[in-house]
Design a protein around this motif. Structure first.
Motif, short mmCIF file in Angstrom:
data_model
loop_
_atom_site.label_atom_id
_atom_site.label_comp_id
_atom_site.label_asym_id
_atom_site.label_seq_id
_atom_site.Cartn_x
_atom_site.Cartn_y
_atom_site.Cartn_z
N TYR A 66 0.83 -1.20 0.00
CA TYR A 66 0.00 0.00 0.00
C TYR A 66 0.87 1.25 0.00
CZ TYR A 66 -4.05 -2.88 1.35
OH TYR A 66 -5.06 -3.81 1.39
N ALA A 67 0.28 2.35 -0.47
CA ALA A 67 0.93 3.65 -0.44
C ALA A 67 0.06 4.63 0.33
CB ALA A 67 1.17 4.18 -1.85
N LEU A 68 0.70 5.58 1.00
CA LEU A 68 -0.01 6.63 1.72
C LEU A 68 -0.63 7.61 0.74
CD1 LEU A 68 -0.67 8.23 4.35
CD2 LEU A 68 1.58 9.32 4.09
N LEU A 69 -1.91 7.92 0.92
CA LEU A 69 -2.56 8.95 0.12
C LEU A 69 -2.46 10.29 0.84
CD1 LEU A 69 -5.78 7.16 -1.22
CD2 LEU A 69 -3.51 7.33 -2.27
N PRO A 70 -2.43 11.39 0.09
CA PRO A 70 -2.21 12.69 0.70
C PRO A 70 -3.46 13.36 1.25
CG PRO A 70 -2.30 12.94 -1.66
CD PRO A 70 -2.43 11.46 -1.39
N CYS A 71 -4.57 12.62 1.33
CA CYS A 71 -5.82 13.24 1.77
C CYS A 71 -6.73 12.21 2.43
CB CYS A 71 -6.54 13.89 0.59
SG CYS A 71 -6.88 12.73 -0.75
N GLY A 72 -7.77 12.72 3.12
CA GLY A 72 -8.80 11.87 3.69
C GLY A 72 -8.57 11.41 5.11
N GLY A 73 -7.37 11.60 5.63
CA GLY A 73 -7.04 11.06 6.95
C GLY A 73 -7.31 12.05 8.08
N ALA A 74 -6.81 11.68 9.26
CA ALA A 74 -7.00 12.49 10.46
C ALA A 74 -5.65 12.91 11.01
CB ALA A 74 -7.77 11.70 11.52
N LEU A 75 -5.42 14.22 10.98
CA LEU A 75 -4.17 14.78 11.47
C LEU A 75 -4.46 16.20 11.89
CD1 LEU A 75 -0.73 14.29 9.79
CD2 LEU A 75 -1.42 16.57 10.50
N GLY A 76 -3.99 16.59 13.06
CA GLY A 76 -4.29 17.95 13.47
C GLY A 76 -3.73 18.31 14.82
N ARG A 77 -4.20 19.41 15.35
CA ARG A 77 -3.77 19.90 16.65
C ARG A 77 -4.95 19.87 17.62
NH1 ARG A 77 1.22 22.37 16.20
NH2 ARG A 77 1.87 22.90 14.07
N GLY A 78 -4.64 19.69 18.90
CA GLY A 78 -5.69 19.65 19.91
C GLY A 78 -6.60 18.45 19.78
N CYS A 79 -6.11 17.38 19.17
CA CYS A 79 -6.96 16.21 18.94
C CYS A 79 -6.27 14.91 19.34
CB CYS A 79 -7.39 16.16 17.47
SG CYS A 79 -6.01 16.05 16.30
N GLY A 80 -5.32 15.01 20.24
CA GLY A 80 -4.52 13.83 20.58
C GLY A 80 -5.21 12.87 21.53
N PRO A 81 -4.64 11.67 21.68
CA PRO A 81 -5.15 10.68 22.62
C PRO A 81 -4.97 11.13 24.07
CG PRO A 81 -3.61 9.72 21.03
CD PRO A 81 -3.47 11.19 20.93
N LEU A 82 -5.82 10.63 24.94
CA LEU A 82 -5.77 10.96 26.36
C LEU A 82 -5.49 9.71 27.18
CD1 LEU A 82 -9.04 13.12 26.64
CD2 LEU A 82 -6.75 13.88 25.94
N VAL A 83 -4.76 9.87 28.29
CA VAL A 83 -4.60 8.79 29.27
C VAL A 83 -5.48 9.15 30.46
CG1 VAL A 83 -3.02 7.51 30.72
CG2 VAL A 83 -2.23 8.36 28.50
N LEU A 84 -6.43 8.26 30.77
CA LEU A 84 -7.41 8.50 31.81
C LEU A 84 -7.26 7.51 32.96
CD1 LEU A 84 -10.58 8.88 29.53
CD2 LEU A 84 -9.06 10.71 30.33
N THR A 85 -7.55 7.99 34.17
CA THR A 85 -7.57 7.11 35.34
C THR A 85 -8.82 7.43 36.15
OG1 THR A 85 -6.44 8.62 36.86
CG2 THR A 85 -5.03 7.25 35.44
N LYS A 86 -9.05 6.60 37.18
CA LYS A 86 -10.16 6.85 38.10
C LYS A 86 -9.64 7.40 39.42
CE LYS A 86 -14.38 4.65 39.81
NZ LYS A 86 -15.05 3.37 40.13
N VAL A 169 -2.84 12.63 31.28
CA VAL A 169 -2.03 13.37 30.32
C VAL A 169 -2.73 13.42 28.96
CG1 VAL A 169 -0.70 11.32 29.62
CG2 VAL A 169 0.28 13.60 29.26
N ASP A 170 -2.62 14.56 28.32
CA ASP A 170 -3.07 14.72 26.93
C ASP A 170 -1.84 14.51 26.06
OD1 ASP A 170 -3.65 15.76 24.38
OD2 ASP A 170 -5.16 17.12 25.18
N LEU A 171 -1.76 13.37 25.40
CA LEU A 171 -0.57 13.04 24.62
C LEU A 171 -0.41 13.94 23.40
CD1 LEU A 171 -0.67 9.14 24.80
CD2 LEU A 171 0.86 10.69 26.04
N GLY A 172 -1.53 14.48 22.93
CA GLY A 172 -1.44 15.42 21.83
C GLY A 172 -0.74 16.70 22.24
N SER A 173 -1.12 17.22 23.42
CA SER A 173 -0.47 18.43 23.93
C SER A 173 1.02 18.19 24.16
CB SER A 173 -1.14 18.87 25.23
OG SER A 173 -2.48 19.24 25.01
N TRP A 174 1.35 17.00 24.69
CA TRP A 174 2.76 16.66 24.92
C TRP A 174 3.52 16.62 23.59
CZ3 TRP A 174 5.01 11.98 23.13
CH2 TRP A 174 6.37 11.85 23.44
N TRP A 175 2.94 15.97 22.58
CA TRP A 175 3.59 15.85 21.27
C TRP A 175 3.77 17.23 20.64
CZ3 TRP A 175 6.19 12.75 18.07
CH2 TRP A 175 6.23 13.06 16.70
#
Length: 279
Positions: A66-86, A169-175
């Motif tokens: 496969y090859a990477l296409l230059p469109c259609g995906g998800a990439l951005g700022r303020g949208c990163g994964p979160l680590v949650l606990t109780k 932690v917000d891993l997006g903010s860290w990145w």
């Protein structure tokens, strides 16, 4: 043409026009709706679909076919994964993860790759057991004490307080703070044997239609989003469908190169020819 993507609002919003025959000249689609862990595995199966949405973290394993296409995906700022606990104290000390059980949505997800890069620097002695489960099961599992922490994606960033969970932690903010680059989350790939320029054009036309006629996809999006609140679905789309969805551009490719380059240096993914990702 066979395609696989998630039932999440951003994917159904992006592909609605193509799926419903609203993109001139585009072939009819045979759609598989599946969680990201499933699509990551479909991409390495012998008879995988023609086009797929996968995690950028899974890209190094599929580039022969496969090859990477230059469109259609998800990439951005303020949208990163979160680590949650109780943790009732609401602590943000990463040491609480040392030796603990952590649920992740896929071992080859971008979320997990970011988590491993972050944990290597911040969790003394490392975490304990990693448990893979569908992303929609993670927050209930943390809430119910079945696991100690959860790595969550998608609309969970809007809904986790309803589960009584705390943000570690917000891993997006860290990145973003560490690299000054956006986060590469989900990639669209197509078989190298196909006319990838044409496919990218059809995807871009589908994105443009979605933006021009946002109400047209609403019923389709909400049908696949199931019980999600319409306001949450809209926030999800607004966050994950952006200019990088139209075209990765120089900054987008730089972000992908930074993620995969760092991960390869740490031995977390196979090394790839980063320059060839544009081909």
């Amino acid at each position: 043409m066979k395609i696989a993507f998630s039932p999440c609002p951003n994917d159904t919003f992006v592909f609605h026009a193509w799926v419903h025959g609203l993109v001139p000249g585009a072939p009819e689609l045979d759609v598989t709706y599946a969680d990201i862990d499933i699509t990551n595995n479909l991409a390495v199966s012998p008879n995988g679909p023609d086009v797929l949405k996968i995690s950028y973290a899974a890209l190094p394993w599929v580039l022969d076919d496969y090859a990477l296409l230059p469109c259609g995906g998800a990439l951005g700022r303020g949208c990163g994964p979160l680590v949650l606990t109780k943790n009732p104290s609401g602590t943000q000390d990463p040491a609480v993860l040392a030796g603990r059980r952590v649920a992740v949505p896929s071992e080859r997800s971008t979320a997990y790759l970011l988590f491993r890069l972050w944990a290597a620097r911040h969790v003394p002695g490392g975490v304990g057991e990693i448990v893979v489960m569908p992303f929609h099961e993670i927050m209930p599992a943390v809430r119910d004490g079945k696991i100690d922490a959860g790595l969550v994606i998608h609309e969970a960033r809007f809904t986790y307080p309803a589960y009584g969970l705390n943000l570690l932690v917000d891993l997006g903010s860290w990145w973003e703070a560490d690299t000054n680059l956006p986060i590469p989350l989900g990639a669209i790939i197509a078989r190298r044997s196909l006319d990838r320029q044409a496919i990218a054009g059809w995807i871009r036309a589908s994105v443009e239609y979605a933006w021009a006629h946002p109400e047209a996809s609403q019923a389709y999006v909400m049908r696949h989003a199931q019980e999600m609140d319409p306001a949450v679905a809209k926030a999800h789309i607004d966050l994950y469908v952006n200019e990088f969805t139209r075209h990765l551009g120089e900054e987008g490719y730089a972000a992908v190169s930074a993620l995969l380059g760092r991960a390869a240096e740490e031995g977390l993914v196979p090394k790839v020819d980063l320059a060839a990702l544009r081909g």
